[in-house]
Design an enzyme around this catalytic site. Sequence first.
Site, short mmCIF file in Angstrom:
data_model
loop_
_atom_site.label_atom_id
_atom_site.label_comp_id
_atom_site.label_asym_id
_atom_site.label_seq_id
_atom_site.Cartn_x
_atom_site.Cartn_y
_atom_site.Cartn_z
N LEU A 130 0.93 -1.24 0.06
CA LEU A 130 0.10 0.09 -0.01
C LEU A 130 0.88 1.00 0.08
O LEU A 130 1.58 1.50 1.11
CB LEU A 130 -0.85 0.04 1.28
CG LEU A 130 -1.71 -1.21 1.56
CD1 LEU A 130 -2.54 -0.97 2.61
CD2 LEU A 130 -2.64 -1.41 0.34
N ASP A 131 0.95 1.97 -1.03
CA ASP A 131 1.49 3.11 -1.17
C ASP A 131 0.64 4.35 -0.95
O ASP A 131 -0.28 4.52 -1.36
CB ASP A 131 2.10 3.54 -2.72
CG ASP A 131 3.11 2.50 -3.18
OD1 ASP A 131 3.97 2.00 -2.01
OD2 ASP A 131 3.16 2.23 -4.28
N VAL A 132 1.00 4.99 0.35
CA VAL A 132 0.23 6.06 0.89
C VAL A 132 0.82 7.61 0.92
O VAL A 132 2.04 7.79 1.26
CB VAL A 132 0.11 5.67 2.45
CG1 VAL A 132 -0.84 6.65 3.12
CG2 VAL A 132 -0.59 4.29 2.42
N GLN A 173 3.75 1.41 2.77
CA GLN A 173 4.91 2.30 2.52
C GLN A 173 4.31 3.74 2.41
O GLN A 173 3.33 4.41 1.82
CB GLN A 173 5.44 2.01 1.01
CG GLN A 173 6.52 3.10 0.43
CD GLN A 173 7.19 2.48 -0.60
OE1 GLN A 173 8.46 2.74 -0.58
NE2 GLN A 173 6.76 1.66 -1.66
#
Length: 256
Positions: A130-132, A173
Site C-alpha cells: 500500500l503506497d500512501v 509504504q
Amino acid sequence: MFRPRIIPVVLIDGRGHAVKSVNFKNKIDLGDPVNTVSIFNAFRVDELVLLDIDATNSQRLISLDLLQDIASEARMPFSVGGGITCLEDIRNILSTGAEKVVLSSIAIERPEFVREAVDKFGSSSIIVCLDVKSNFFGKKEIYINSGKRNTKLNPLSTALLMEKMGVGEILVQSIDNDGKMKGYDLALTAEISASVGVPVIALGGAGNLQHMLELYRSTCVSALSAGSLFVFQNNQHAVLVNYPKQQDLNCFRNVR
C-alpha cells in the site's frame, strides 16, 4: 529470542539498475542490482524485497532474466514486485526462485485478483504493498502507478479489504517519508498494524536503527524495511551498501 525481520528494499528501474528515490522522485543510480544483492549476502540479511518501480507504468513485467541472475546470487529469501497483472506473471516470478510476490497497483484496482492469487499460490506467497501519500488537504490516501495516480481510497479500509482477500502480509509504504531518512510514519503504521490480523511490514523514512526501534516499540508491525538506510552512508546520499551487525540488532530483542 525473537526480533523483527529487518529487510532491505532494492528498487529497480527500467534499465535494470538499482536506484533510490525521494518521495518517489529524484532517483539516484546505485548500479547493478546483482552486485547489490551479492553485498547483502555478505551481511547475512534476513530477506530482501525487490521492486521494479517502472514496470507498471511501462506496462511490462519485471525482467525475469534479471531475476534469474539475482536468484543465482541471492543467499536469502527475497520477494519481488513490478508489473504483475495475471496469475502467470506470479508463476513466472516464483519459478525464478522468489519466495513471495508483491502486488501493488493490480491489488488496488482489482482486489479480487488478490483472492485469486492466494487461492492459487497460498497466502504465504502474496504480499500487498500500500503506497500512501497525503493529498493537497493533508488526508492520507492510497496511490498507485508508482505514486502517480491517487485512488482516493482510505489506507485502513484498503488494508482491511486486503486482509479479507486473504493476503499473507501487507507492506505499508509512506511516499511522504520515502528517502528522507527522518523516520517512519508512526501514526499510519500504528493504525494499520493494530487493526489487521496479518503481518505488517513498514517502509518509508528510516534513517537509523533508532527509527526502527521507535516504530517497533510503538506499533504492532512484524517487520521493518528500508531503502536509503541500507544503501547510503549518510543523509548526504554517499552510496555505501550496508546492514547492521548482528550484535546491533540485539536492541530489538525483548522489546515486546
